[in-house]
Scaffold this motif. Structure first.
Motif, short mmCIF file in Angstrom:
data_model
loop_
_atom_site.label_atom_id
_atom_site.label_comp_id
_atom_site.label_asym_id
_atom_site.label_seq_id
_atom_site.Cartn_x
_atom_site.Cartn_y
_atom_site.Cartn_z
N THR A 62 82.62 44.65 51.71
CA THR A 62 83.66 45.04 52.67
C THR A 62 84.94 45.45 51.93
O THR A 62 85.52 46.50 52.21
N GLU A 65 84.48 48.80 50.01
CA GLU A 65 84.56 49.99 50.86
C GLU A 65 86.01 50.31 51.23
O GLU A 65 86.40 51.48 51.25
N ILE A 288 85.75 54.46 65.04
CA ILE A 288 84.70 53.84 64.23
C ILE A 288 83.76 54.88 63.63
O ILE A 288 83.44 54.85 62.44
N LYS A 289 83.30 55.84 64.44
CA LYS A 289 82.33 56.81 63.92
C LYS A 289 82.93 57.66 62.81
O LYS A 289 82.22 58.04 61.86
N GLN A 292 83.13 55.40 59.70
CA GLN A 292 81.79 55.22 59.14
C GLN A 292 81.39 56.41 58.29
O GLN A 292 80.81 56.26 57.21
N LYS A 293 81.71 57.61 58.77
CA LYS A 293 81.38 58.81 57.99
C LYS A 293 82.15 58.86 56.68
O LYS A 293 81.67 59.42 55.69
N ILE A 296 83.24 53.48 55.58
CA ILE A 296 83.41 52.09 56.02
C ILE A 296 82.18 51.70 56.82
O ILE A 296 81.97 52.18 57.93
N LYS A 297 81.35 50.85 56.27
CA LYS A 297 80.09 50.46 56.91
C LYS A 297 80.05 48.96 57.24
O LYS A 297 79.83 48.56 58.37
N GLN A 298 80.23 48.13 56.20
CA GLN A 298 80.01 46.69 56.33
C GLN A 298 80.92 46.05 57.36
O GLN A 298 80.52 45.13 58.07
N PHE A 300 81.84 46.79 60.17
CA PHE A 300 81.46 46.94 61.58
C PHE A 300 80.12 46.27 61.89
O PHE A 300 79.60 46.44 62.99
N ILE A 301 79.55 45.52 60.95
CA ILE A 301 78.22 44.95 61.14
C ILE A 301 78.29 43.42 61.18
O ILE A 301 78.76 42.78 60.22
N TYR A 319 83.73 40.46 62.69
CA TYR A 319 83.53 41.85 62.28
C TYR A 319 84.26 42.74 63.28
O TYR A 319 84.67 42.29 64.35
#
Length: 382
Positions: A62, A65, A288-289, A292-293, A296-298, A300-301, A319
């Motif tokens: 996290t 990223e 968020i979308k 993510q592109k 930033i991934k972790q 939001f999980i 999260y």
């Protein structure tokens, strides 16, 4: 357990810090938004600042990223040093730029005191425990707070439905920018003129257009195929930069080089004949979308986000489930959402040879305070 991250705003000396950290993220965010939006304005400043604050309580992937996407330093000490300097640049001389943020903790979790103190002292973010037993009252309390902080420009930020989560954080942020041009446009000169929507000759429309003659920072780039015009606000500490493609349909090509666009500084004092449309826009993004592109991934999980430094618990770490930004901006003869200012400056008594800057087709703009980009956007169509 969840973070609900709301980034909400109304409307907008060079140092190593300001040159390194803010323009790359602003450029990449702009490029992602431009793929699916028409007119828009957004504050990369609010997004970056909120995630920098969260990074002080993050770890592992996290944190990695966050450092990559927001171009943060490698250590917490360096991040804190950067943002102490960052906020010290905003003196509010000649403009109004206010930010207000607060973190609300839902249910029975307890904020980590060390992190709570850091985000308060460095980012001016206040933390509190939010009572969600009465969701209607809590939502109204939040909305009322934002109305006060944004001069009633932001009304509804949350609804009772937004509070319907098990356990987690709300991080709510707001900003307001208002300023008067150093050289105002004369209202009596404003009249209808053509604008070519989306850079198409077949989509001509008539819009209220402002006119001004004077000396301004101006530059041209053959490489970027664009003209640059800087309109300063009073006291000269903040300004709006407008970037106009040379070709009517040139904005998409220009946007592929946004990092260079935001770094361009080859401007000099020039006599300019300006034609600029008046405009107002309201943007509302669920981000968020887009984040993510950008990588930033972790965060939001559930079960993978590492925010272990933000709360006093060894399990069930939060999260992020929502990132929202609302922005409103109005450009008129007096400035940006401005209500008073100096008298209109008359053109020079001896007429020089003016360079034409006629914004009759799509253009990019950004507002900066000193060298920090606080808002960026584009006008594509009316």
């Amino acid at each position: 357990m969840h973070f609900l991250l709301f980034l909400t705003l109304c409307f907008a000396s060079v140092s190593p810090y300001t040159e390194i950290h803010d323009k790359k993220f602003a450029a990449s965010l702009y490029q992602e938004l431009a793929k699916s939006c028409n007119n828009f304005v957004i504050s990369p400043f609010l997004i970056e600042t909120a995630f920098a604050a969260l990074s002080l309580g993050s770890s592992r992937k996290t944190a990695g990223e966050f450092r990559t996407v927001f171009h943060l330093p490698q250590t917490h000490e360096a991040i804190k040093g950067r943002y102490k300097h960052f906020f010290s640049l905003f003196t509010n001389k000649g403009y109004k730029f206010q930010t207000a943020s607060r973190i609300s903790l839902l249910d029975e979790l307890e904020l980590a005191q060390k992190w709570q103190k850091q985000v308060r002292d460095i980012f001016n973010i206040q933390a509190e425990v939010l009572d969600v037993t009465n969701k209607n009252a809590s939502a109204e309390k939040i909305d009322s707070w934002f109305r006060e902080k944004t001069y009633n420009k932001v009304d509804k930020i949350v609804t009772p439905k937004d509070l319907n989560v098990e356990t987690g954080f709300f991080l709510l942020s707001a900003s307001h920018f208002g300023a008067c041009w150093a050289k105002e446009f004369a209202s009596k000169r404003t009249h209808k003129d053509n604008f070519y929507n989306r850079g198409k000759l077949t989509q001509k429309t008539s819009v209220d257009t402002m006119y001004l003659l004077g000396y301004f920072n101006y530059g041209q780039s053959k490489q970027l195929e664009a003209k640059f015009l800087e309109l300063t606000f009073i006291e000269q500490q903040s300004s709006m930069v407008i970037i106009l493609p040379d070709k009517i349909d040139g904005i998409q090509k220009l946007e592929t080089k946004m990092d260079q666009v935001l770094q361009f500084r080859d401007m000099k004092t020039t006599a300019v004949d300006i034609s600029l449309p008046k405009f107002r826009m309201d943007s509302h993004f669920d981000l968020i979308k887009f984040l993510q592109k950008l990588g930033i991934k972790q965060a939001f999980i559930d079960g993978k986000a590492s925010f272990d430094g933000t709360v006093e618990t060894d399990c069930d770490l939060p999260y992020i489930t929502k990132v929202t930004q609302k922005t409103s901006m109005e450009i008129n003869e007096r400035g940006v959402e401005a209500t008073a200012g100096p008298a209109h400056a008359a053109p020079p008594s001896v007429a020089p040879s003016y360079v034409k800057f006629k914004a009759d087709h799509p253009f990019i703009f950004y507002i900066k305070i000193k060298e920090v980009v606080v808002y960026v956007g584009r006008v594509l169509a009316f």
